[in-house]
Write a protein that holds these residues in place. Structure first.
Motif, PDB file in Angstrom:
ATOM      1  N   GLY A  85      15.533  43.275  20.749  1.00  0.00           N
ATOM      2  CA  GLY A  85      14.399  43.543  19.877  1.00  0.00           C
ATOM      3  C   GLY A  85      14.803  43.919  18.468  1.00  0.00           C
ATOM      4  N   GLN A  86      15.981  43.459  18.031  1.00  0.00           N
ATOM      5  CA  GLN A  86      16.450  43.775  16.692  1.00  0.00           C
ATOM      6  C   GLN A  86      16.086  42.660  15.717  1.00  0.00           C
ATOM      7  OE1 GLN A  86      20.652  44.605  17.011  1.00  0.00           O
ATOM      8  NE2 GLN A  86      20.288  46.697  17.716  1.00  0.00           N
ATOM      9  N   CYS A  87      16.017  43.009  14.456  1.00  0.00           N
ATOM     10  CA  CYS A  87      15.703  42.019  13.420  1.00  0.00           C
ATOM     11  C   CYS A  87      16.865  41.058  13.196  1.00  0.00           C
ATOM     12  CB  CYS A  87      15.354  42.710  12.108  1.00  0.00           C
ATOM     13  SG  CYS A  87      13.864  43.733  12.210  1.00  0.00           S
ATOM     14  N   CYS A  88      18.090  41.497  13.502  1.00  0.00           N
ATOM     15  CA  CYS A  88      19.248  40.627  13.323  1.00  0.00           C
ATOM     16  C   CYS A  88      19.101  39.399  14.214  1.00  0.00           C
ATOM     17  CB  CYS A  88      20.540  41.365  13.694  1.00  0.00           C
ATOM     18  SG  CYS A  88      20.819  42.856  12.736  1.00  0.00           S
ATOM     19  N   GLY A  89      19.469  38.258  13.690  1.00  0.00           N
ATOM     20  CA  GLY A  89      19.344  37.029  14.477  1.00  0.00           C
ATOM     21  C   GLY A  89      20.651  36.572  15.067  1.00  0.00           C
ATOM     22  N   GLY A  90      21.628  37.467  15.146  1.00  0.00           N
ATOM     23  CA  GLY A  90      22.958  37.075  15.577  1.00  0.00           C
ATOM     24  C   GLY A  90      23.162  37.109  17.078  1.00  0.00           C
ATOM     25  N   HIS A  91      24.349  36.704  17.462  1.00  0.00           N
ATOM     26  CA  HIS A  91      24.749  36.678  18.868  1.00  0.00           C
ATOM     27  C   HIS A  91      26.169  37.211  18.962  1.00  0.00           C
ATOM     28  CE1 HIS A  91      26.196  35.023  22.691  1.00  0.00           C
ATOM     29  NE2 HIS A  91      24.937  34.950  23.062  1.00  0.00           N
ATOM     30  N   VAL A  92      26.436  38.046  19.959  1.00  0.00           N
ATOM     31  CA  VAL A  92      27.773  38.619  20.120  1.00  0.00           C
ATOM     32  C   VAL A  92      28.253  38.431  21.552  1.00  0.00           C
ATOM     33  CG1 VAL A  92      27.398  40.354  18.328  1.00  0.00           C
ATOM     34  CG2 VAL A  92      26.915  40.935  20.705  1.00  0.00           C
ATOM     35  N   ARG A  93      29.565  38.443  21.700  1.00  0.00           N
ATOM     36  CA  ARG A  93      30.178  38.488  23.023  1.00  0.00           C
ATOM     37  C   ARG A  93      31.052  39.723  23.078  1.00  0.00           C
ATOM     38  NH1 ARG A  93      33.238  34.101  23.186  1.00  0.00           N
ATOM     39  NH2 ARG A  93      31.510  32.806  23.913  1.00  0.00           N
ATOM     40  N   LEU A  94      30.848  40.553  24.083  1.00  0.00           N
ATOM     41  CA  LEU A  94      31.618  41.774  24.284  1.00  0.00           C
ATOM     42  C   LEU A  94      32.450  41.664  25.546  1.00  0.00           C
ATOM     43  CD1 LEU A  94      28.807  44.455  23.731  1.00  0.00           C
ATOM     44  CD2 LEU A  94      30.379  43.556  22.017  1.00  0.00           C
ATOM     45  N   THR A  95      33.582  42.344  25.563  1.00  0.00           N
ATOM     46  CA  THR A  95      34.316  42.548  26.808  1.00  0.00           C
ATOM     47  C   THR A  95      34.487  44.044  27.025  1.00  0.00           C
ATOM     48  OG1 THR A  95      36.489  42.408  25.746  1.00  0.00           O
ATOM     49  CG2 THR A  95      35.568  40.368  26.642  1.00  0.00           C
ATOM     50  N   ILE A  96      34.487  44.451  28.298  1.00  0.00           N
ATOM     51  CA  ILE A  96      34.714  45.850  28.667  1.00  0.00           C
ATOM     52  C   ILE A  96      35.851  45.886  29.671  1.00  0.00           C
ATOM     53  CG2 ILE A  96      33.731  47.944  29.661  1.00  0.00           C
ATOM     54  CD1 ILE A  96      30.978  46.953  28.812  1.00  0.00           C
ATOM     55  N   GLU A  97      36.886  46.656  29.356  1.00  0.00           N
ATOM     56  CA  GLU A  97      38.036  46.808  30.243  1.00  0.00           C
ATOM     57  C   GLU A  97      38.236  48.279  30.569  1.00  0.00           C
ATOM     58  OE1 GLU A  97      41.577  44.489  28.778  1.00  0.00           O
ATOM     59  OE2 GLU A  97      40.270  44.343  27.015  1.00  0.00           O
ATOM     60  N   ALA A  98      38.497  48.572  31.822  1.00  0.00           N
ATOM     61  CA  ALA A  98      38.768  49.940  32.247  1.00  0.00           C
ATOM     62  C   ALA A  98      40.271  50.127  32.439  1.00  0.00           C
ATOM     63  CB  ALA A  98      38.028  50.249  33.542  1.00  0.00           C
ATOM     64  N   PHE A  99      40.779  51.300  32.050  1.00  0.00           N
ATOM     65  CA  PHE A  99      42.194  51.639  32.210  1.00  0.00           C
ATOM     66  C   PHE A  99      42.301  53.021  32.841  1.00  0.00           C
ATOM     67  CE2 PHE A  99      41.833  49.024  28.364  1.00  0.00           C
ATOM     68  CZ  PHE A  99      42.703  47.979  28.669  1.00  0.00           C
ATOM     69  N   ASP A 100      43.347  53.205  33.643  1.00  0.00           N
ATOM     70  CA  ASP A 100      43.618  54.526  34.213  1.00  0.00           C
ATOM     71  C   ASP A 100      45.120  54.775  34.224  1.00  0.00           C
ATOM     72  OD1 ASP A 100      44.643  53.144  36.429  1.00  0.00           O
ATOM     73  OD2 ASP A 100      42.767  53.313  37.551  1.00  0.00           O
TER      74      ASP A 100
END
Length: 323
Positions: A85-100
């Motif tokens: 629902g943001q005014c920005c018209g962009g597209h992003v790709r995220l990655t999430i990595e867990a470390f221990d």
């Protein structure tokens, strides 16, 4: 932003953490590809991928990944407009990595490499979906952003500012520059001139000004605000005739600039170099004389010059932009 040393420290202190990376960005987005954020299990974080709803959701997802002890890399494709629902018209790709703690040996190698300077890694996924990194030659994937899904770059070599003078404005300026992407060499020969403590990005030196300038590398910015007009003049003259100096700023008034210009010409400094001297320093339109106000104005001007120098073909001394 420091990544692997911070991850190493977080794991040692909290047992685990997650790395959120913005690996691709199209259109209007709050941050560029390569932005990263490190998230603790309690939700505290370091860095940003742009704030707002995107970051809020990424924080929640990172905490969920940590709670589930997820070992595979999670990928999120997000259209900012329809999805958030943001005014920005962009597209992003995220990655999430867990470390221990089981990852500390590998992370320690990456942290050591980052402390030594910028470096790149080749990236692949193992059969379980875990991200595997292998260091590659420095020329591969240069730059602060992730060039593609297979190469990542870490570490920074920020531009240098040589700051001469540890008076009220000099002290305010090192604080204004503290969160900004600069390395600051702070010079003042007077005994006891520097306060304690000094921000971590600042390297104080009591060495002679000309000796400090002689060791300056290419692209440095020089800011002059000492206790002595004669010393200011000597430093400015040396800086303007140093081929590696990208910009010279002098604290003072238009009258001081006119007097210095006359003296510099008499000293044999070329006219085009004298024209590039910025005096008064700081952004036009900011007239406050409080040290913190002056410092904020100078810091903003340094950022403008930094971006100009990063543009192709811009390596010469820069004069103030017309108001």
């Amino acid at each position: 932003m420091e990544i692997w040393p911070r991850i190493e420290a977080m794991i040692k202190a909290h047992g685990s953490c997650a790395l959120v990376s913005l690996v691709a960005a199209r259109g209007s987005t709050p941050r560029e590809a390569g932005a990263r954020m490190i998230v603790r299990p309690d939700g505290a974080f370091h860095g940003t991928i742009g704030g707002g709803a995107l970051e809020w959701q990424a924080l929640a997802r990172a905490q969920a990944v940590l709670a589930q002890a997820e070992r595979s890399t999670v990928t999120i494709d997000q259209a900012l407009g329809p999805d958030l629902g943001q005014c920005c018209g962009g597209h992003v790709r995220l990655t999430i990595e867990a470390f221990d703690v089981s990852d500390l040996a590998e992370i320690g190698l990456l942290a050591a490499a980052e402390r030594a300077g910028p470096f790149s890694v080749a990236v692949r996924r193992d059969p379980g979906g875990r991200t595997i990194r292998r260091m590659v030659e420095p020329e591969v994937g240069e730059g602060p952003a992730i060039a593609n899904r297979d190469i990542e770059s870490f570490g920074e070599r920020p531009p240098t500012i040589l700051l001469f003078g540890a008076g009220h404005v000099g002290r305010a300026l090192v604080l204004a520059l503290a969160p900004l992407p600069f390395r600051v060499v702070w010079c003042d020969e007077r005994p006891g001139a520097f306060p304690a403590p000094i921000p971590g990005h600042v390297e104080p030196t009591a060495g002679p000004a000309r000796a400090v300038l002689a060791k300056a590398g290419a692209g440095v910015q020089v800011l002059v605000m000492t206790h002595s007009h004669q010393l200011d003049l000597d430093i400015v003259a040396a800086a303007l005739t140093h081929a590696g100096v990208a910009g010279v700023g002098l604290i003072g008034s238009a009258t001081k600039r006119a007097r210095f210009a006359k003296r510099l010409a008499e000293m044999g400094v070329p006219a085009q170099r004298i024209r590039a001297l910025r005096c008064p320093i700081g952004m036009a339109g900011i007239s406050g004389k409080e040290p913190a106000v002056i410092a904020a104005s100078i810091a903003a001007e340094c950022l403008i010059l930094r971006e100009a120098l990063a543009a192709p073909g811009h390596t010469r001394l820069h004069a103030r932009r017309p108001a």
